[in-house]
Motif scaffolding. Structure first.
Motif, PDB file in Angstrom:
ATOM      1  N   VAL A 121     146.189 117.261  40.767  1.00  0.00           N
ATOM      2  CA  VAL A 121     145.221 117.263  41.877  1.00  0.00           C
ATOM      3  C   VAL A 121     144.874 115.819  42.258  1.00  0.00           C
ATOM      4  N   THR A 137     137.088 114.870  45.313  1.00  0.00           N
ATOM      5  CA  THR A 137     137.502 115.741  44.200  1.00  0.00           C
ATOM      6  C   THR A 137     136.373 115.896  43.189  1.00  0.00           C
ATOM      7  N   LEU A 178     138.108 122.100  40.587  1.00  0.00           N
ATOM      8  CA  LEU A 178     139.065 122.649  39.623  1.00  0.00           C
ATOM      9  C   LEU A 178     138.288 123.252  38.461  1.00  0.00           C
ATOM     10  N   VAL A 187     142.116 126.072  41.555  1.00  0.00           N
ATOM     11  CA  VAL A 187     141.840 124.896  42.382  1.00  0.00           C
ATOM     12  C   VAL A 187     141.314 125.414  43.709  1.00  0.00           C
TER      13      VAL A 187
END
Ligand code: ADP
Length: 264
Positions: A121, A137, A178, A187
């Motif tokens: 990721v 993220t 995640l 995800v």
């Protein structure tokens, strides 16, 4: 659309057989339309990167020797970038031609191994460097080992993040989360775009399907990305699902089996 055909068989004056054949042409017309839409879309998608490739190659050929080295390097990088884009597009087309829509179709070939999903990721977010801080993220501090094909997983997540960026305003961020649940890693790619109408939620995974709204029509695309992404997820023992609210945004979720859950 229906086609009517009538035939009558006589013996002398006597009618012995009267046959009416009604053929439903709806499917044939749909297939014809799909074919011409497909040719138009693919031609457009291939021509878009070709225009700068030809333009910059002409420039480099005629004036390259006199250009400042960094300008020349920039032009070459742009040509290489557009050529890579075309190569990905052709790769998608070849993949799509090998797999049909049916559930019983053979799965796409994947090279399964154990990989840390956090790293994958992270790599996608880094590759999307051009999105200038739009991709945020939220990743666990420790590795999450899954059983997958690393390159294909990057392709799938890259496709979901790419869509999230493409189908939401450039001022809105895209969150990527995640986590782990029931022997699976997930995800989530969350955008604040215009969303997908309820009757299109399953259709977006069909080959060449694009939602007919101004937002989709004003951006490039073939309608192959999600079709391929879901087939790849299935081939790795995972899946892709989505929830969406019109005007609010969409969340796509990719799940993959945890590596240790695979070991008997
Ligand atoms: P493409 O982006 O090349 O058209 P995809 O298969 O990736 O093809 O997506 C199919 C369609 O689903 C898109 O054309 C778009 O209409 C819709 N779609 C996909 N992702 C999103 C999203 N995050 N928000 C809104 N619509 C989306």
């Amino acid at each position: 659309r229906l086609r009517l055909a009538h035939s009558a068989v006589f013996t002398g004056e006597r009618l012995v057989r009267d046959v009416i054949v009604i053929t439903d042409l709806t499917r044939e017309h749909r297939v014809e339309r799909l074919k011409s839409d497909f040719i138009a879309t693919v031609s457009h998608e291939l021509r878009t990167p070709l225009t700068p490739i030809i333009g910059y190659l002409d420039l480099l050929r005629t004036r390259g020797a006199r250009m400042a080295p960094e300008k020349r390097a920039q032009a070459l990088e742009l040509v290489a970038d557009r050529a890579r884009h075309m190569s990905r597009l052709v790769e998608d087309l070849l993949l799509a031609s090998r797999v049909g829509d049916g559930q019983d179709e053979p799965a796409l070939r994947v090279d399964l191994g154990t990989h840390d999903l956090v790293t994958l990721v992270h790599q996608v977010a880094e590759d999307m460097g051009g999105a200038e801080g739009r991709v945020v993220t939220h990743l666990p501090g420790e590795p999450v080992e899954v059983r997958c094909d690393a390159g294909r997983t990057i392709q799938v997540i890259g496709n979901l993040v790419g869509n999230a960026l493409k189908y939401s305003p450039s001022t809105e961020r895209v969150d990527v989360r995640l986590g782990v649940r029931d022997a699976r890693a997930w995800v989530e790619v969350i955008d604040r775009g215009r969303g997908i109408p309820a009757d299109q939620l399953t259709k977006v995974f069909e080959k060449f399907h694009r939602v007919e709204d101004p937002m989709t029509m004003s951006t490039g695309g073939t309608g192959l990305g999600l079709f391929i992404a879901r087939r790849l997820a299935h081939a790795m023992g995972g899946d892709i699902s989505l929830i969406s609210a019109l005007g609010t945004g969409t969340t796509f979720t990719l799940t993959l089996p945890l590596a240790h859950a695979q070991v008997p």
